[in-house]
Design a protein around this motif. Structure first.
Motif, mmCIF file in Angstrom:
data_model
loop_
_atom_site.group_PDB
_atom_site.id
_atom_site.type_symbol
_atom_site.label_atom_id
_atom_site.label_comp_id
_atom_site.label_asym_id
_atom_site.label_seq_id
_atom_site.Cartn_x
_atom_site.Cartn_y
_atom_site.Cartn_z
ATOM 1 N N THR A 11 83.744 27.467 22.370
ATOM 2 C CA THR A 11 85.245 27.901 22.152
ATOM 3 C C THR A 11 85.383 27.602 20.995
ATOM 4 N N GLU A 12 85.121 27.161 19.774
ATOM 5 C CA GLU A 12 85.338 27.186 18.400
ATOM 6 C C GLU A 12 84.424 28.674 18.007
ATOM 7 N N ALA A 13 83.369 29.074 17.878
ATOM 8 C CA ALA A 13 83.546 30.626 17.762
ATOM 9 C C ALA A 13 83.533 31.519 17.829
ATOM 10 N N MET A 14 84.093 31.347 19.825
ATOM 11 C CA MET A 14 84.738 32.400 19.936
ATOM 12 C C MET A 14 85.885 32.739 19.865
ATOM 13 N N SER A 15 86.621 31.221 19.139
ATOM 14 C CA SER A 15 87.926 31.606 18.786
ATOM 15 C C SER A 15 88.203 32.305 17.339
ATOM 16 N N GLY A 16 87.153 31.873 16.697
ATOM 17 C CA GLY A 16 86.931 32.031 15.605
ATOM 18 C C GLY A 16 86.239 33.529 15.395
ATOM 19 N N PHE A 18 87.481 35.870 17.516
ATOM 20 C CA PHE A 18 88.334 36.321 18.086
ATOM 21 C C PHE A 18 89.376 36.890 17.000
ATOM 22 N N ALA A 19 89.914 35.070 15.824
ATOM 23 C CA ALA A 19 90.449 35.373 14.728
ATOM 24 C C ALA A 19 90.366 37.051 14.239
ATOM 25 N N LYS A 20 88.305 36.621 13.831
ATOM 26 C CA LYS A 20 88.461 37.521 12.597
ATOM 27 C C LYS A 20 88.404 38.846 13.453
ATOM 28 N N ALA A 21 88.094 39.315 14.315
ATOM 29 C CA ALA A 21 88.680 40.317 15.235
ATOM 30 C C ALA A 21 90.151 41.080 14.886
ATOM 31 N N ALA A 22 91.142 40.124 15.004
ATOM 32 C CA ALA A 22 92.132 40.825 15.161
ATOM 33 C C ALA A 22 92.520 40.907 13.562
ATOM 34 N N GLU A 23 92.312 39.648 11.956
ATOM 35 C CA GLU A 23 92.835 39.968 11.003
ATOM 36 C C GLU A 23 91.583 41.820 11.012
ATOM 37 N N ASP A 24 89.934 41.520 11.369
ATOM 38 C CA ASP A 24 90.113 43.314 10.558
ATOM 39 C C ASP A 24 90.482 44.178 11.506
ATOM 40 N N ALA A 25 91.573 43.915 12.562
ATOM 41 C CA ALA A 25 91.897 44.997 13.103
ATOM 42 C C ALA A 25 93.816 45.107 12.354
ATOM 43 N N LYS A 26 93.639 43.880 11.871
ATOM 44 C CA LYS A 26 95.238 44.224 10.943
ATOM 45 C C LYS A 26 95.022 44.912 10.095
#
Length: 115
Positions: A11-16, A18-26
């Motif tokens: 769960t923590e790895a997946m959350s990380g 998604f957070a990285k993908a969202a930050e990359d997209a931004k």
């Protein structure tokens, strides 16, 4: 709640991820000023309400390209589009003009034949 030996770490790895993908997209969107470009394109469509919005969106995006980008683009302009019928200027953006523009027929408001 029951947890498996892998549950929390996954769960923590997946959350990380998604957070990285969202930050990359931004970062990508900001780097290429995508929000401003898309907002301008949509505003242009709302002001002109062309009968063929897809072609006008493509033409709008092509108009933002440099000559080099146009030369290398996998698409080419082969004919001019009909000019939009209802262009508004900032001074035309009054409640009355809003009502007038929204009373005009558009693709989504054209009555479909009865079935």
């Amino acid at each position: 709640s029951s947890t498996t030996p892998f549950g929390r770490g996954i769960t923590e790895a997946m959350s990380g991820k998604f957070a990285k993908a969202a930050e990359d997209a931004k970062r990508y969107a900001a780097q290429h000023d995508l929000e401003r470009t898309v907002t301008q394109m949509v505003n242009h469509l709302m002001a002109t309400k062309p009968e063929d919005p897809d072609a006008h969106m493509l033409r709008f995006l092509l108009s933002t390209c440099s000559p080099e980008q146009l030369r290398d683009a996998p698409v080419k302009i082969t004919k001019e589009l009909d000019p939009p019928k209802y262009v508004t200027r900032p001074e035309d953006r009054t409640p009355e003009m809003y009502e007038k523009l929204n009373s005009l027929p558009t693709r989504s408001r054209v009555a479909s034949p009865s079935r």
